[in-house]
Design a protein around this motif. Structure first.
Motif, PDB file in Angstrom:
ATOM      1  N   SER A 127      47.445 -99.578  62.737  1.00 24.86           N
ATOM      2  CA  SER A 127      48.500 -99.041  63.611  1.00 24.86           C
ATOM      3  C   SER A 127      48.087 -97.649  64.071  1.00 24.86           C
ATOM      4  CB  SER A 127      49.822 -98.947  62.848  1.00 24.86           C
ATOM      5  OG  SER A 127      50.802 -98.315  63.653  1.00 24.86           O
ATOM      6  N   GLY A 128      48.617 -97.249  65.218  1.00 19.73           N
ATOM      7  CA  GLY A 128      48.365 -95.881  65.682  1.00 19.73           C
ATOM      8  C   GLY A 128      49.503 -94.952  65.288  1.00 19.73           C
ATOM      9  N   ASP A 129      50.519 -95.493  64.640  1.00 16.88           N
ATOM     10  CA  ASP A 129      51.706 -94.714  64.306  1.00 16.88           C
ATOM     11  C   ASP A 129      51.510 -94.017  62.954  1.00 16.88           C
ATOM     12  OD1 ASP A 129      54.349 -93.757  64.259  1.00 16.88           O
ATOM     13  OD2 ASP A 129      55.024 -95.526  63.152  1.00 16.88           O
ATOM     14  N   ILE A 166      47.192-104.710  63.155  1.00 19.10           N
ATOM     15  CA  ILE A 166      48.063-105.692  62.495  1.00 19.10           C
ATOM     16  C   ILE A 166      49.421-105.686  63.188  1.00 19.10           C
ATOM     17  CG2 ILE A 166      49.055-106.501  60.336  1.00 19.10           C
ATOM     18  CD1 ILE A 166      47.009-104.891  58.803  1.00 19.10           C
ATOM     19  N   LEU A 167      49.717-106.763  63.892  1.00 18.49           N
ATOM     20  CA  LEU A 167      51.027-106.893  64.533  1.00 18.49           C
ATOM     21  C   LEU A 167      52.090-106.987  63.441  1.00 18.49           C
ATOM     22  CD1 LEU A 167      49.983-109.582  67.142  1.00 18.49           C
ATOM     23  CD2 LEU A 167      50.521-107.186  67.652  1.00 18.49           C
ATOM     24  N   GLY A 168      53.211-106.321  63.666  1.00 21.72           N
ATOM     25  CA  GLY A 168      54.333-106.425  62.734  1.00 21.72           C
ATOM     26  C   GLY A 168      54.233-105.530  61.512  1.00 21.72           C
ATOM     27  N   HIS A 193      55.251 -98.650  66.647  1.00 20.28           N
ATOM     28  CA  HIS A 193      53.972 -99.287  66.286  1.00 20.28           C
ATOM     29  C   HIS A 193      53.180 -99.624  67.550  1.00 20.28           C
ATOM     30  CE1 HIS A 193      50.950-101.733  64.479  1.00 20.28           C
ATOM     31  NE2 HIS A 193      51.502-102.908  64.739  1.00 20.28           N
ATOM     32  N   VAL A 194      53.842-100.294  68.486  1.00 19.82           N
ATOM     33  CA  VAL A 194      53.139-100.694  69.702  1.00 19.82           C
ATOM     34  C   VAL A 194      52.778 -99.475  70.538  1.00 19.82           C
ATOM     35  CG1 VAL A 194      53.262-102.065  71.806  1.00 19.82           C
ATOM     36  CG2 VAL A 194      54.231-102.958  69.708  1.00 19.82           C
TER      37      VAL A 194
END
Ligand code: SF4
Length: 295
Positions: free
Chosen positions: A138-140, A175-177, A187-188
């Motif tokens: 994730s980039g978050d 990783i989605l979700g 996240h997105v």
């Protein structure tokens, strides 16, 4: 001397390395804290194999497989952590033994890539490393901290840029979700920002699937983490593909994904978005179960 390739602990490799010669250079993972990762949670303890042992395995592979070896992957979790001069020696030896190799690849977490630095990465590239597989996830920053990734968005961006600057191909995993329902939007958004900054050669999509022996599974069981439904995951995929401003090859080459969305950005964007739109119209029950395997 050895009578075969010697392996210790779980051996993981990217799906793209399914046909590669796997010679273990490190055992386990020096970090081993990511809350979603079960691979080395029960050991073995991290260790770097000796150059002598690694060379013995490579020589055995040369004598037994020779011309069938086209690509090499060096497990385990973070081979980038090897001492640069030792790794360079291994890479040169591998290239000499197998002069027609198409590529040599490894896993490397962002924090260890940054520690390695540009000069050493260039030496590693010159010695023959073709590609590094990095788990961005994730980039978050909030998510990266929660999942104990050991890096921040800034470290991830710096690492990605260093790899590319050194002349090594870069494969980034997301990783989605992984932010759950609470942080799906961030996240997105932040993952798009990170990837648009890094400009990786490959983006590999996985979908969060809780695994046995992982701390994040306990968060799900306590209600602290709420897992996304298939359509919520597809919505993340849609926004991601729509917003990415990169020229990267996207692969969803993993069993965890609800659908496979593959293509080259930007030219295949519309087709990829159409695939997701079609999937979003499906009954959610028609996708794989949210929980599969032993949880
Ligand atoms: S760095 Fe990779 S192998 Fe190590 S714990 Fe995290 S996900 Fe697992």
């Amino acid at each position: 001397m050895t009578n075969g390739l010697r392996y210790t602990g779980p051996i993981y490799r990217p799906p793209s390395e399914a046909n590669s010669l796997l010679v273990q250079t490190t055992i386990g993972c020096p970090w081993n804290k990511c809350t979603f990762c079960m691979v080395y949670k029960k050991g073995p303890k991290f260790k770097i194999r000796s150059v002598k042992e690694i060379k013995e395995d490579l020589l055995w592979a040369k004598e037994n497989y020779n011309s069938s070896v086209k690509t090499v992957f060096f497990p385990s979790g973070n081979t980038i952590i090897m001492k640069t001069e030792d790794f360079v020696e291994i890479l040169k030896y591998t290239r000499k033994l197998f002069p027609n190799l198409k590529r040599i690849t490894i896993y490397g977490s962002a924090q260890y890539v940054v520690q390695k630095g540009l000069d050493d990465l260039k030496k590693i590239a010159k010695a023959g490393l073709s590609r590094i597989h990095v788990g961005l996830e994730s980039g978050d920053d909030v998510i990266l901290k929660r999942i104990k990734k050991g890096s921040t968005k800034d470290i991830q961006i710096r690492a990605g840029k260093l790899v590319k600057k050194a002349g090594i191909k870069l494969s980034e995993y997301i990783i989605l979700g992984i932010g759950g329902k609470e942080r799906t939007k961030e996240h997105v958004e932040e993952t798009v920002k990170a990837l648009n900054n890094i400009y990786p050669d490959f983006i590999r999509i996985r979908t969060f699937l809780p695994k046995i022996s992982t701390p994040i599974l306990e968060e799900i069981q306590s209600g602290a983490f709420q897992i996304l439904s298939p359509c919520e995951v597809l919505q993340e995929t849609y926004t991601l593909i729509k917003e990415l401003k990169v020229t990267s090859q996207v692969y969803s080459d993993h069993y965890t994904n609800y659908i496979h969305v593959n293509g080259k950005l930007p030219e295949d964007r519309d087709t990829m978005l159409q695939t997701i739109e079609t999937a979003l119209k499906r009954d959610e029950k028609s996708f794989r179960k949210v929980y599969i395997g032993t949880v």
